[in-house]
Design an enzyme around this catalytic site. Sequence first.
Site, PDB file in Angstrom:
ATOM      1  CB  THR A 194      -0.858  -0.043   1.284  1.00  0.00           C
ATOM      2  OG1 THR A 194      -1.802  -1.089   1.131  1.00  0.00           O
ATOM      3  CG2 THR A 194      -1.579   1.260   1.557  1.00  0.00           C
ATOM      4  NE  ARG A 222      -9.549  -6.973   3.478  1.00  0.00           N
ATOM      5  CZ  ARG A 222      -8.499  -6.177   3.486  1.00  0.00           C
ATOM      6  NH1 ARG A 222      -8.236  -5.410   2.463  1.00  0.00           N
ATOM      7  NH2 ARG A 222      -7.699  -6.145   4.521  1.00  0.00           N
ATOM      8  CB  VAL A 223     -13.633  -2.359   2.359  1.00  0.00           C
ATOM      9  CG1 VAL A 223     -12.950  -1.006   2.499  1.00  0.00           C
ATOM     10  CG2 VAL A 223     -14.495  -2.381   1.097  1.00  0.00           C
ATOM     11  CG  ASP A 225      -5.955  -0.345   7.064  1.00  0.00           C
ATOM     12  OD1 ASP A 225      -5.885  -1.178   6.135  1.00  0.00           O
ATOM     13  OD2 ASP A 225      -4.974   0.300   7.458  1.00  0.00           O
ATOM     14  CB  THR A 245       0.929   0.128   4.991  1.00  0.00           C
ATOM     15  OG1 THR A 245       1.008  -1.064   4.202  1.00  0.00           O
ATOM     16  CG2 THR A 245       2.262   0.363   5.672  1.00  0.00           C
TER      17      THR A 245
HETATM   18  N1  ASP Z   1      -3.923  -2.209   4.745  1.00  0.00           N
HETATM   19  C1  ASP Z   1      -4.213  -2.707   3.431  1.00  0.00           C
HETATM   20  C2  ASP Z   1      -5.484  -3.508   3.487  1.00  0.00           C
HETATM   21  O1  ASP Z   1      -5.683  -4.221   4.451  1.00  0.00           O
HETATM   22  C3  ASP Z   1      -3.144  -3.559   2.875  1.00  0.00           C
HETATM   23  C4  ASP Z   1      -1.785  -2.927   2.896  1.00  0.00           C
HETATM   24  O2  ASP Z   1      -1.486  -2.097   3.733  1.00  0.00           O
HETATM   25  O3  ASP Z   1      -0.981  -3.254   2.019  1.00  0.00           O
HETATM   26  O4  ASP Z   1      -6.241  -3.472   2.555  1.00  0.00           O
END
Ligand code: ASP
Length: 355
Positions: A194, A222-223, A225, A245
């Site tokens: 991310t 799915r969503v 954070d 992230t």
């Molecule tokens: N936090 C992000 C999610 O769970 C994934 C990531 O940080 O790469 O969608």
Amino acid sequence: MQKLVAAIALALLSQPVLAQEAPPKWSIAIHGGAGTLDPDKMTPERRAEYEAALQVALDAGARVLAEGGSAMDAIKAAIIPMEDSPLFNAGKGAVFTWDGTNELDSSIMDGRDRSAGAVAGVKTVRNPILLADTVRTQSEHVMLMGAGAEAFAAEKGFAVTPPEYFATPARAEALERMKADKLSALDVDHKFGTVGAVALDMEGNLAAGTSTGGMTGKRWGRVGDAPVIGAGTYADNRACAVSATGWGEYFLRVGVAHEICARLRMDKEWLETLAAGVNPHPVWNAMKSQAVADRVMADVKSLGGDGGVILVTPEGDAIFSFNTTGMYRGRATSGGVNEVAIFGGEDKGSSTPDH
Ligand code: ASP
């Protein structure tokens, strides 16, 4: 003659004493995801590729701030090149859902007035951070999702990007491996990828933004954070700006970004109350902000989650905290710090713009 000297001295003394004003500061931090990165598997070429991409993003944001631009403009300038780079899990290079699509989430927040915008599950918008910002500035809402978000994008003049643009062979292979070996998202996707940026501008305003494709093999809409204000992104001029992230489900449960800002705000208020009349007046510093971020990340870990955060404070401190072996990251300040790093312990410069 003596009278004249005395008169001049008196006149000078009666001038209001001008406090020595500190020059305005600016500061920016970026991330390109945190995860279980293995230094032995990182070839020098691969490392150079990531460092170069991080440097481009950091410099784009830092330039805006050094020229007197706003924190909001700086974070967008930093996030866009990372969304456009296939190296990161945002925009082009986003991970695949279980059904083989790329669905993008993003959010942005202005610490000046706590206005915020977010989108989830969009499939045809090249730079979701710009759509999130348009939700913030041109709608009455904070969060739009899926087809509705795309209809809003069309109405606001965003070009429709063909879904194939986002797909990369490496991410397609990760999905195939996950399905073939019945692995979880964490097994196949050791680095999350991310992207995010946080900044303080010379006017003292803070801003935060985050953009992601989520987690490999996500299903059922799915969503995580990243697009949730308070979990993956938060900015409040009174406290800090945060972008997160990591394993989104845990960041959602802890409300990481807001939790860090709220604790910082309350700790500072306590310090002010307890220190009223105390001489010398105790000051807030980078170590205290670092301790707050570390405590919240320890809380994430205690639930079983991993990942990291970047934050910038009103004092201009640019801080990282992560409980993974690495986090793609960078920071630059008006004090001359400009560095990118990947593994833990690689940061060299001071987190504060005063040094
Ligand atoms: N936090 C992000 C999610 O769970 C994934 C990531 O940080 O790469 O969608």
